[in-house]
Scaffold this active site. Structure first.
Site, short mmCIF file in Angstrom:
data_model
loop_
_atom_site.label_atom_id
_atom_site.label_comp_id
_atom_site.label_asym_id
_atom_site.label_seq_id
_atom_site.Cartn_x
_atom_site.Cartn_y
_atom_site.Cartn_z
CG ASP A 61 -3.42 21.83 -38.05
OD1 ASP A 61 -3.24 20.69 -37.72
OD2 ASP A 61 -3.12 22.95 -37.36
CE1 TYR A 150 9.18 14.09 -34.02
CE2 TYR A 150 11.07 12.89 -33.28
CZ TYR A 150 10.25 13.11 -34.10
OH TYR A 150 10.23 12.47 -35.57
#
Ligand code: UDP
Length: 322
Positions: A61, A150
């Site tokens: 990650d 986003y």
């Protein structure tokens, strides 16, 4: 002096665009390292690369501290969920990879003296009041809407990238990617093209949101990757739009997919999600200028033919495994 790109880290390299980029980088002779937490990426996208002597995958990650041993010439920061369906499903992860992930990628670029190429997006322009969109347009974004996670993550990522460039002299490139399609898109990622193909091939109703008059401009992935490779190797710092200026309505796209698949599906209309951009089309003058006359070569029709073969195979596979 132009630095040769030999050893590259691709964050999100198991995703749709990332996996195409990895193949191109390997073809160019680069050594490719991938970090991906497989949140929306898939091992099947990079399966045949795993045995390649110059390819390495790490399940990781990238919002955490990044460590890479040895030299690095470039970092391509492509990790992020990117389908509007993910905006509601994975809002915090999107904000984290755009902010913390970009920070970590920039820190690594600074430490290694590597060039950083940020995957940004046409979503930076929000629901644009200017069409087509040039890079100089600042956009029309609702920061607290469902798409805001986003849009703002990527706008923050651009701001952070330019700050590292100005303050720490990190050599930076930013690509604003417009709608892209092609093989290795996920069947169920919720975007228009996979939805329409899945529905058309199965003979189900095709769900057009709103009245279908909203427009997008769809670029075949091979053209996008060519543009990104050129951007990585050029001297231009700052955002560059890469996309196909061939603008069409979503209803028009639904009809094209019905035609390509030879489907008998009907079109049904569903509510338009909030803040859905009404128009979108890249102005690619800057790309043409700084990327040696880059422009899309694959027509939408040709791209849809190639993508159709992929979706047919994916659906056949899905049926078999049920
Ligand atoms: N859309 C649609 N039907 C679907 C999925 C999406 O009509 O099944 C519409 C969506 O509302 C948008 C356009 O298609 O206007 C493109 O959506 P997509 O999710 O592909 O990406 P976006 O360009 O919005 O980021």
């Amino acid at each position: 002096m132009k630095r040769k790109i030999e050893r590259v880290l691709v964050t999100g390299g198991a995703g749709f665009i990332g996996s195409h980029l990895c193949r191109r980088l390997l073809q160019e002779g680069c050594e490719v390292l991938v970090f991906d937490n497989l949140l929306t990426g898939r091992m099947s996208n990079i399966e045949e690369l795993l045995g390649h002597p110059k390819f390495r995958f790490k399940h990781y990650d990238v919002t955490n501290y990044l460590y890479v041993e040895g030299e690095l010439d470039a970092i391509l920061h492509f990790a992020s969920p990117a389908s509007p369906a993910d905006f509601e499903r994975l809002p915090i992860q999107i904000l984290k990879v755009g902010s913390l992930g970009t920070h970590k990628a920039l820190g690594l670029a600074k430490a290694k003296g590597a060039r950083l190429l940020l995957a940004s997006t046409s979503e930076c322009y929000g629901d644009p009041e200017v069409n087509p969109q040039p890079e100089t347009y600042w956009g029309n974004v609702n920061p607290i809407g469902i798409r805001g996670v986003y849009d703002e993550a990527k706008r923050f990522a651009e701001a952070m990238t330019m700050a590292y460039h100005r303050h720490h002299q990190v050599d930076a490139r930013i690509v604003r990617i417009f709608n892209t399609f092609g093989p290795r898109m996920q069947l169920n990622d919720g975007r228009a093209i996979p939805n329409f193909f899945r529905q058309a091939i199965r003979g189900e109703d095709i769900t057009v949101y709103g009245d279908g008059s909203q427009t997008r401009s769809f670029c075949y992935v091979e053209d996008l990757v060519e543009g990104i490779w050129r951007l990585l190797n050029c001297v231009h710092v700052g955002p560059v739009n890469i996309g196909n200026p061939n603008e069409m309505t979503l209803l028009g796209m639904a009809k094209k997919i019905i035609e390509v698949t030879g489907s008998k599906s009907r079109i049904v209309y569903e509510p338009l999600p909030p803040d859905d951009p009404k128009v979108r089309r890249p102005n690619i003058d800057l790309a043409r200028k700084v990327l040696d006359d880059w422009h899309p070569k694959v027509s939408v029709e040709e791209g849809l033919q190639r993508t159709c073969a992929y979706f047919q195979a994916e659906l056949a596979q899905e049926k078999k495994s049920k």
